[in-house]
Scaffold this active site. Structure first.
Site, PDB file in Angstrom:
ATOM      1  N   GLN A  78       4.024  63.707  20.911  1.00  0.00           N
ATOM      2  CA  GLN A  78       4.954  63.816  20.135  1.00  0.00           C
ATOM      3  C   GLN A  78       5.525  62.298  20.121  1.00  0.00           C
ATOM      4  O   GLN A  78       6.444  62.454  20.507  1.00  0.00           O
ATOM      5  CB  GLN A  78       5.582  64.925  20.109  1.00  0.00           C
ATOM      6  CG  GLN A  78       6.531  64.678  18.614  1.00  0.00           C
ATOM      7  CD  GLN A  78       7.385  65.968  18.260  1.00  0.00           C
ATOM      8  OE1 GLN A  78       7.616  67.240  19.184  1.00  0.00           O
ATOM      9  NE2 GLN A  78       7.940  66.015  17.482  1.00  0.00           N
ATOM     10  N   PHE A  79       4.974  61.296  19.456  1.00  0.00           N
ATOM     11  CA  PHE A  79       5.585  59.921  19.557  1.00  0.00           C
ATOM     12  C   PHE A  79       6.643  59.864  18.612  1.00  0.00           C
ATOM     13  O   PHE A  79       7.624  59.085  19.030  1.00  0.00           O
ATOM     14  CB  PHE A  79       4.505  58.797  19.099  1.00  0.00           C
ATOM     15  CG  PHE A  79       4.477  58.672  17.394  1.00  0.00           C
ATOM     16  CD1 PHE A  79       5.227  57.957  16.942  1.00  0.00           C
ATOM     17  CD2 PHE A  79       3.515  59.527  16.799  1.00  0.00           C
ATOM     18  CE1 PHE A  79       5.023  57.737  15.283  1.00  0.00           C
ATOM     19  CE2 PHE A  79       3.309  59.535  15.393  1.00  0.00           C
ATOM     20  CZ  PHE A  79       4.235  58.779  14.596  1.00  0.00           C
ATOM     21  N   THR A  80       6.801  60.848  18.010  1.00  0.00           N
ATOM     22  CA  THR A  80       8.165  60.875  16.917  1.00  0.00           C
ATOM     23  C   THR A  80       9.445  60.942  17.893  1.00  0.00           C
ATOM     24  O   THR A  80      10.585  60.753  17.460  1.00  0.00           O
ATOM     25  CB  THR A  80       8.154  61.781  15.780  1.00  0.00           C
ATOM     26  OG1 THR A  80       8.160  62.939  16.239  1.00  0.00           O
ATOM     27  CG2 THR A  80       7.060  61.493  14.868  1.00  0.00           C
TER      28      THR A  80
END
Length: 154
Positions: A78-80
């Site tokens: 989850q790069f967010t």
């Protein structure tokens, strides 16, 4: 690295209607890799997460780790987690690692969790749009950041 760790009764992840990862009791780990993260960050996060004492002992006190209870782990990239929302209304992701580096360190985290003795480690699909289902237990949710290891304790 940043992680949002949730204690779950069960969790699963789907991509395009296909089940790609599923666990029973254990930890759902949303994992983000930062631009400046290294293999040292991976080792720190694996050790910290598998050793988190957030499962109840016989007295109901949070005192047991994932390894102690023989729990499972579902790791979802989850790069967010590196979204910077301080300026304007559209998040900036400049602090997130580029995809090739992020995927390499994400994979090292998964292998590290397996090598640490986790009963079962499942994953989502790196870079895909995923649907994640979780039966939170508690709820217990922890936020971890490998940068914390470099900051002085107050």
């Amino acid at each position: 690295m940043k992680a949002v760790v949730q204690k779950v009764r069960a969790a699963r992840v789907e991509v395009d209607g296909e089940l790609v990862g599923e666990i029973g009791r254990g930890l759902l780990v949303f994992l983000g890799v930062g631009a400046y993260d290294s293999e040292e960050d991976v080792a720190y996060m694996v050790d910290k997460i598998v050793g988190l004492r957030i499962f109840p002992d016989e007295d109901g006190k949070m005192n047991l780790s994932l390894l102690d209870v023989g729990g499972e782990m579902l790791v979802v990239s989850q790069f967010t987690l590196y979204g910077d929302c301080r300026k304007g209304r559209r998040p900036s992701f400049t602090d997130a690692a580029p995809p090739d580096k992020a995927e390499r360190l994400y994979s090292l985290f998964v292998k590290g969790a397996m090598n640490a003795g986790c009963k079962r480690v499942e994953t989502g699909r790196f870079g895909a749009i995923m649907i994640v289902y979780a039966e939170n237990e508690g709820p217990v949710t922890m936020v971890l950041d490998s940068d914390w290891r470099r900051r002085p304790k107050v």
